[in-house]
Design a protein around this motif. Sequence first.
Motif, PDB file in Angstrom:
ATOM      1  N   ALA A 136       0.823  -1.213   0.000  1.00 32.41           N
ATOM      2  CA  ALA A 136       0.000   0.000   0.000  1.00 32.41           C
ATOM      3  C   ALA A 136       0.856   1.261   0.000  1.00 32.41           C
ATOM      4  CB  ALA A 136      -0.930   0.004   1.207  1.00 32.41           C
ATOM      5  N   GLU A 137       2.079   1.164   0.484  1.00 34.47           N
ATOM      6  CA  GLU A 137       2.994   2.305   0.522  1.00 34.47           C
ATOM      7  C   GLU A 137       3.802   2.457  -0.761  1.00 34.47           C
ATOM      8  OE1 GLU A 137       5.335   1.729   3.989  1.00 34.47           O
ATOM      9  OE2 GLU A 137       3.653   1.967   5.389  1.00 34.47           O
ATOM     10  N   ASP A 138       3.648   1.512  -1.685  1.00 35.88           N
ATOM     11  CA  ASP A 138       4.376   1.553  -2.957  1.00 35.88           C
ATOM     12  C   ASP A 138       3.638   2.476  -3.927  1.00 35.88           C
ATOM     13  OD1 ASP A 138       5.716   1.180  -5.297  1.00 35.88           O
ATOM     14  OD2 ASP A 138       5.399  -0.994  -5.414  1.00 35.88           O
ATOM     15  N   PRO A 139       4.241   3.592  -4.332  1.00 34.26           N
ATOM     16  CA  PRO A 139       3.551   4.539  -5.236  1.00 34.26           C
ATOM     17  C   PRO A 139       3.128   3.906  -6.553  1.00 34.26           C
ATOM     18  CG  PRO A 139       5.550   5.511  -4.314  1.00 34.26           C
ATOM     19  CD  PRO A 139       5.583   4.057  -3.958  1.00 34.26           C
ATOM     20  N   ASP A 140       3.883   2.891  -7.019  1.00 36.50           N
ATOM     21  CA  ASP A 140       3.565   2.265  -8.305  1.00 36.50           C
ATOM     22  C   ASP A 140       2.213   1.549  -8.271  1.00 36.50           C
ATOM     23  OD1 ASP A 140       5.920   3.174  -9.368  1.00 36.50           O
ATOM     24  OD2 ASP A 140       7.037   1.325  -8.964  1.00 36.50           O
ATOM     25  N   LEU A 141       1.815   1.091  -7.092  1.00 36.66           N
ATOM     26  CA  LEU A 141       0.546   0.369  -6.981  1.00 36.66           C
ATOM     27  C   LEU A 141      -0.620   1.237  -7.444  1.00 36.66           C
ATOM     28  CD1 LEU A 141      -1.170  -2.067  -5.955  1.00 36.66           C
ATOM     29  CD2 LEU A 141      -1.242  -0.927  -3.735  1.00 36.66           C
ATOM     30  N   TRP A 142      -0.552   2.511  -7.142  1.00 37.03           N
ATOM     31  CA  TRP A 142      -1.674   3.404  -7.406  1.00 37.03           C
ATOM     32  C   TRP A 142      -1.797   3.790  -8.874  1.00 37.03           C
ATOM     33  CZ3 TRP A 142      -4.833   3.183  -3.535  1.00 37.03           C
ATOM     34  CH2 TRP A 142      -4.306   2.826  -2.289  1.00 37.03           C
ATOM     35  N   ASN A 143      -0.851   3.316  -9.689  1.00 39.16           N
ATOM     36  CA  ASN A 143      -0.982   3.494 -11.133  1.00 39.16           C
ATOM     37  C   ASN A 143      -1.891   2.424 -11.742  1.00 39.16           C
ATOM     38  OD1 ASN A 143       0.789   5.699 -11.114  1.00 39.16           O
ATOM     39  ND2 ASN A 143       2.578   4.354 -11.285  1.00 39.16           N
TER      40      ASN A 143
END
Length: 376
Positions: free
Chosen positions: A39-46
């Motif tokens: 959840a803290e990985d910025p790439d996930l939100w892409n």
Amino acid sequence: MRADAQSLQEQITASVSLLRRHLDWDAATARLAELNARAEDPDLWNKADEAQRVMRERNRLSDQVEGVQKLEREVADAFELIEMAEAEGDEATVEAAIADLHRYAAEAKRREIESLLSGEADSNDAYLEVNAGAGGTEAQDWAEMLLRMYMRWAEARGYKVTLTEQSDGEQAGIKSATLQVTGPNAYGWLKTETGVHRLVRISPFDAAARRQTSFASVYCYPVVDDKIEIEVNPADLKTDTFRASGAGGQHVNKTESGVRFTHIPTGIVAASTQDRSQHRNREIAMNMLKARLYELELKKREAINDATEAGKTDIGWGHQIRSYVLQPYQLVKDLRTGVEKGNPAAVLDGELDEFMAAALAQRVGATRSEASASAR
């Protein structure tokens, strides 16, 4: 320490022990840590769909794990307070702490039952329909009271409630309404409410102040995402190649261009000899397999719908699951489980957990009995 406090301690300890076992505690905490990191990985939100799936699992697991940890802390604090109060002869503090323990015991039992929710759609969000029965304004007013009751119950749990449809009554109340309830295990809990609900009261719409009986039905079904993405794990496939038969000349007879996939978990088989190219046949067979898996998913949805449709009955006498009596006495009684509460106002304000938990426990018990009978 007082006997009632010790008895409560035993109840809570037993429930927490079962909770930890059902959750597979070490695996659950490790998985939660992994999901928190993702959840803290910025790439996930892409990737919106994947982010939604990850956060849904994270929130569900967080509620389970952190809920148990909080319960254990609160219970330990309560017992520490009891010991200190007993040493000082402070009976009022002891009584207050024991009252807290009763509340914690109920919470532990609720969570224990919730951990047993294992139906395919139990963790889904839910749609809840309320429909007034025959009786005009009386029934329509009762339907609106039920709608408010479920909204209060859901909001108290921290669920998101959206009114998706409402048809108002002619003078008061509603003819029908549909809520979407969003939150962990929303369907698992609310499915216990499907059925006919009966109200007995002095009518506020009758100038003669006569006692009236009204009916309304509740129907709950799971929210299912229509955007199905079929992913096939290569480890779940058995792949065979073979020589295609029929027209095609020497190339077909001498080359293993035919491809057959067997999906081991379901037993579904898809094969293609359509093309001379094995690569092309692999592509065709895979598309066929995915189509079959999609069909299987649709059949599962139909099975869920059939089960919930079976719960729909006539809105009237003989089909009710619960009676709410406001006159001549104050009582709410569930006719399936026998659970009673003498405070209808609190129930109509959303205090439904005791009824739901009893209905779930009954279902779990029936499932266990069926499983034992099958094993024999």
